[in-house]
Structures are given as structure tokens and as C-alpha cells.
Scaffold this active site. Structure first.
Site, PDB file in Angstrom:
ATOM      1  N   ASP A 161     -23.560  -5.600 -20.260  1.00  0.00           N
ATOM      2  CA  ASP A 161     -24.486  -5.039 -21.257  1.00  0.00           C
ATOM      3  C   ASP A 161     -23.783  -4.836 -22.590  1.00  0.00           C
ATOM      4  OD1 ASP A 161     -26.624  -4.989 -19.518  1.00  0.00           O
ATOM      5  OD2 ASP A 161     -26.428  -2.862 -19.022  1.00  0.00           O
ATOM      6  N   GLU A 177     -21.730  -4.416 -14.625  1.00  0.00           N
ATOM      7  CA  GLU A 177     -23.030  -4.491 -15.306  1.00  0.00           C
ATOM      8  C   GLU A 177     -22.970  -3.788 -16.656  1.00  0.00           C
ATOM      9  OE1 GLU A 177     -25.658  -6.279 -14.457  1.00  0.00           O
ATOM     10  OE2 GLU A 177     -24.424  -7.000 -12.796  1.00  0.00           O
ATOM     11  N   HIS A 216     -20.619 -11.520 -18.023  1.00  0.00           N
ATOM     12  CA  HIS A 216     -19.934 -11.593 -16.720  1.00  0.00           C
ATOM     13  C   HIS A 216     -18.884 -12.700 -16.741  1.00  0.00           C
ATOM     14  CE1 HIS A 216     -22.339  -8.627 -14.702  1.00  0.00           C
ATOM     15  NE2 HIS A 216     -23.475  -9.258 -14.922  1.00  0.00           N
ATOM     16  N   HIS A 232     -26.079 -11.138 -21.648  1.00  0.00           N
ATOM     17  CA  HIS A 232     -25.543 -10.256 -20.602  1.00  0.00           C
ATOM     18  C   HIS A 232     -24.883 -11.080 -19.499  1.00  0.00           C
ATOM     19  CE1 HIS A 232     -25.696  -7.137 -17.374  1.00  0.00           C
ATOM     20  NE2 HIS A 232     -26.005  -8.182 -16.622  1.00  0.00           N
ATOM     21  N   GLU A 233     -25.541 -12.142 -19.041  1.00  0.00           N
ATOM     22  CA  GLU A 233     -24.964 -12.989 -17.993  1.00  0.00           C
ATOM     23  C   GLU A 233     -23.666 -13.638 -18.462  1.00  0.00           C
ATOM     24  OE1 GLU A 233     -26.022 -13.113 -14.927  1.00  0.00           O
ATOM     25  OE2 GLU A 233     -27.666 -11.742 -15.432  1.00  0.00           O
TER      26      GLU A 233
END
Length: 463
Positions: free
Chosen positions: A405, A401, A317, A313-314
Site C-alpha cells: 500500500d 500488505e 510486492h 500495490h501488486e
């Protein structure tokens, strides 16, 4: 001293402050009622989305504790926000900014730091290039910083050693708490003072013409500087960073980074548990020197699969350019803010409303100190813009976000990510069913049930 009259500009400022406070208090009340009435319950949709019966049981068991934690933070927030609004209005109505400036002038003159003809708040017609202005400005900011630290210290202490400790999160000692405060003040003085002095020098040198370009360039350089030194020099002053030990987790993370072409330079774990039981993971760095940091708390709370899914997930970004976008937005913010400041810096009513003598055209800041112009501009004229931008950035953060995801889900981590998010939520006693208005206005992350719903929908599409 306090203004001799109650100018219309001050009326507008006070009215705006009160309106914002009433609106945010209303949202806080909605959230408090939501917590009180259903904060211990696991929403029905959440039970359906969490397919692991053990996790559902854990959420149900943690429900009352989550409710109690949320309600206590809510009550504390009511007290703190009420204190802050009273303090803010008192400053505005009593001319505290002018008093603080005069106090800084007297202290500087008495200590022979500057010459005796440095202007006071009541002076008008001074030469803005007098050599004492920047020095007194720094002293003025130091007085405000010390005052704000003193007034916020009891609340910070109560939050840490009563609220957080009562619910099992605080791991800090009183010595560490006060040492952190002192370190923060010292760093603010050492690093903040040259930056403020630089901005003031630029404003004095160039005036309103092309001010945004000059200050924006300076802000860009300072941003790069701090992004470079913060993880290397500043963060280690507060926490211990160690390379993540060899093992399955490290191998899995390195394989994940390689699979998405993320130039992982170093992988650390940090002793976040010495202050709090809350967990976190993040990444930072430029170009090929990117680092990933895991709190030791998340290592204890989640499995290897779940941690890898959270890091995916990070990495989302990074893959979608969110970090670069946020950096660009910050730089655009500086340009816009100082563009409008350059248009408003000669607005005499802004200074007069808060107890300063001012005459339009007498100097670039109407005969008032530059630091006062900056302080009043950002706390009055720019405030509506600030609130609007904050809300829009919160909405954009929630969008990002969902995208992150989706990235983790597209790599096949849907189930592990769902489990990891659920675990982080109940381990941190997060609110399972926040008030929708409160959440949209304040929360940079969507509610858990919304994220799980989107993850499940994306995973279904990918099957």
C-alpha cells in the site's frame, strides 16, 4: 484395525486437535457475535477516512447485505468445522490409516499390480526396498483423496450453489462445478503421483542422513517446474486468458510498469466471472517473462485510475521482494520439515498409536511404510509447528500488505487506491469491522479501516 490400546502418544495428538478446534471455534464465535451485533454498521473512523460521500453511501447501503453474507458463511463454517473434527477424531481413534493401507494392499494384490508379499499394517520386519511399496503408497493416497473428495463434496456444493448463489456471487453451473472437480482429481493423479513417488524413492535410497538436503533439492526443482507450467498449461484448463485489449487502461498499466522498471511481458484478462462475481488481480512469472492478470469482474467494478492504483500495490510486492521471500520461506519450510522428519521417522510410538506394527531400528521408519511415516509426522508431530508458522506467516503477510500500500501511495495513487479498496470491499460484501482476534489469527490482509488509516498517514507524510 483399531489400536488394541490407547497409547499416550495418541492421547497427546487427540488432545492437541481438540484444543486447536476449541480455540478456533472460540475465535469463530467472536467473529459471529461481532457480525450479529454490528455487522451492518459502517465504523465511524471508516466514514471519516472515506472522503467520497457516494462511497460512504454505498458502504451504508451494502452493510445489511454484508452482514447477512458474513453470518451465513459463519454458520456454515460452524457446521463444516464440527463435521471435520468429528471425522478427524474418528480416524485417529479407529485406526483408519491402518485400515486404508490394508485396503490398498488388498486392492493392489487382487489387481496383480504388485506381488502378494507386500506388507500389511500388522506386518513387521519387511524389507523397505520391496518393489510394491511405492505402488501401494500411491494407491493408499488415491483412496484417501477420493474419500476426502467425497466427504467434502456436499459442503463445496452447498457453499457454491446455496451460500454464494443466495448472495449473488455464484456464476458457475453444476456441469462446470463437477467438471472442475474431475479435472482437479486428474491433475492431482498425473502431477502429484510422480512427485510422491520421487519423494518416497529418495527416502528409501538415502535414509535419514542428509534427507532434508536431498528432498529440499527435489522440492526446489519441483517448485520451479510448477511455477513455470502452472500459468501456461494448468490455469488455461480452467479459465480463458486473453490479451487485454488496446486502450487507455492498457497504456496506463504499461506506463506504470515502465516507470518502476517492472519487466512486463504480457497483460491478460481472465473470465473469472464464469464462476464467481468476486474480483481479483495478480501477477506472476520469472525474470523478464512477468505477466499481469486482471479478472473481468474487477474491470467492471473499478475505474481505470483505481485499477492502476491496485496494480501499483501488486507491483509493490514485487519491488519489496515479497514474492521471492515467500518462495524462499517455502523452500526453507521443506528443509526444516524433512530435517525433523529424518529425526522422527524411526519413532515407533507414532506408528503404533495409529494401528501399525513398528519396531525401532528395524528399518529407517521402524518397519512401517514410508508414506505412513510422512502422513503421521505431518499430521501429528509437525502440527504444532505448522500452526505456529501459519500464524507467523499471516502476521508477515499483513506487514507486506502495508508495504505494498505504501508503494502505491508513494507513486501518487493514495486517493485512487483508497477508492479501489473500498469498492472491492463492498462489491465483495467484505466484513467492514471484523473481530480483532479473529482477524489477526485468520486474515492475511489487514482490515479495511486499518489500511485506509495507514494510506492516509503515508499520503500526509508525502505532501
Amino acid at each position: 484395525e483399531a489400536p488394541s490400546e490407547f497409547p499416550s502418544f495418541l492421547v497427546v495428538c487427540v488432545a492437541f486437535t481438540v484444543v486447536v478446534h476449541v480455540w478456533e471455534t472460540y475465535l469463530d464465535y467472536r467473529q459471529h457475535v461481532r457480525l450479529r451485533d454490528r455487522g451492518s454498521e459502517v465504523p465511524g473512523e471508516l466514514k471519516q477516512l472515506v472522503t467520497d460521500d457516494e462511497l460512504v453511501t454505498k458502504l451504508t447501503e451494502k452493510g445489511p447485505a454484508s452482514q447477512a453474507y458474513g453470518l451465513e458463511k459463519s454458520r456454515f463454517k460452524f457446521v463444516r468445522s464440527s463435521f471435520n473434527i468429528v471425522l478427524s477424531l474418528a480416524f485417529a481413534l479407529t485406526g483408519a490409516h491402518a485400515y486404508a493401507w490394508d485396503l490398498a494392499v488388498k486392492a493392489a494384490v487382487k489387481s496383480k499390480w504388485v506381488r502378494t508379499w507386500v506388507f500389511s499394517a500388522a506386518d513387521v520386519g519387511f524389507d523397505p526396498f520391496r518393489d510394491g511399496e511405492i505402488k501401494v503408497s500411491l494407491l493408499y493416497l488415491a483412496l484417501w483423496t477420493l474419500f476426502e473428495t467425497a466427504t467434502s463434496l456436499p459442503f463445496d456444493y452447498y457453499s457454491t450453489f446455496v451460500v454464494e448463489q443466495r448472495h449473488g456471487f455464484n456464476k458457475s453451473t453444476r456441469t462446470l462445478f463437477f467438471v472442475d472437480k474431475v479435472k482437479s482429481l486428474v491433475l492431482t493423479a498425473l502431477l502429484g503421483s510422480p512427485i510422491i513417488a520421487g519423494v518416497l524413492a529418495i527416502v528409501r535410497a538415502v535414509g535419514p542422513e542428509n534427507l532434508a538436503l536431498y528432498v529440499g533439492s527435489f522440492a526446489f526443482c519441483m517448485s520451479l517446474f510448477f511455477l513455470t507450467i502452472f500459468p501456461v498449461l494448468i490455469q488455461p484448463l480452467f479459465n480463458k486468458y486473453e490479451p487485454l485489449e488496446d486502450g487507455d487502461l492498457k497504456t496506463r498499466i504499461e506506463d506504470l510498469a515502465h516507470s518502476v522498471s517492472y519487466p512486463l511481458y504480457k497483460l491478460f484478462k481472465v473470465d473469472g466471472s464464469k464462476r464467481s462475481a468476486h474480483s481479483n488481480a495478480y501477477m506472476y512469472g520469472f525474470f523478464k517473462f512477468k505477466r499481469i492478470v486482471l479478472f473481468d469482474t474487477i474491470l467492471a467494478q473499478a475505474t481505470t485510475d483505481e485499477i492502476v492504483a491496485i496494480l501499483a500495490h501488486e507491483l509493490g510486492h514485487w519491488k519489496y521482494g515479497h514474492t521471492v521471500l515467500q518462495f524462499c520461506v517455502t523452500q526453507a519450510y521443506f528443509l526444516a520439515a524433512f530435517f525433523f522428519f529424518s529425526k522422527a521417522m524411526n519413532f515407533a510410538d507414532m506408528y503404533r498409536a495409529f494401528g501399525f506394527a513398528a519396531t525401532p531400528g528395524l528399518s529407517d521408519t521402524a518397519g512401517a511404510p514410508i508414506i505412513i511415516g510422512l502422513s503421521l509426522f505431518f499430521s501429528t508431530l509437525w502440527e504444532p509447528v505448522e500452526h505456529t508458522l501459519t500464524f507467523l506467516l499471516t502476521l508477515n503477510s499483513r506487514r507486506m500488505e502495508y508495504q505494498a500500500d505504501f508503494f502505491s501511495t508513494s507513486l501518487g495513487y493514495a486517493n485512487a487506491l483508497q477508492r479501489g479498496l473500498v469498492k472491492i470491499t463492498f462489491e465483495n460484501l467484505g466484513v467492514l469491522d471484523p473481530d480483532p482476534w479473529f482477524s489477526v489469527y485468520h486474515h492475511s490482509h489487514p482490515p479495511l479501516v486499518h489500511r485506509l488509516r495507514a494510506i492516509a498517514a503515508n499520503a500526509k507524510k508525502g505532501d
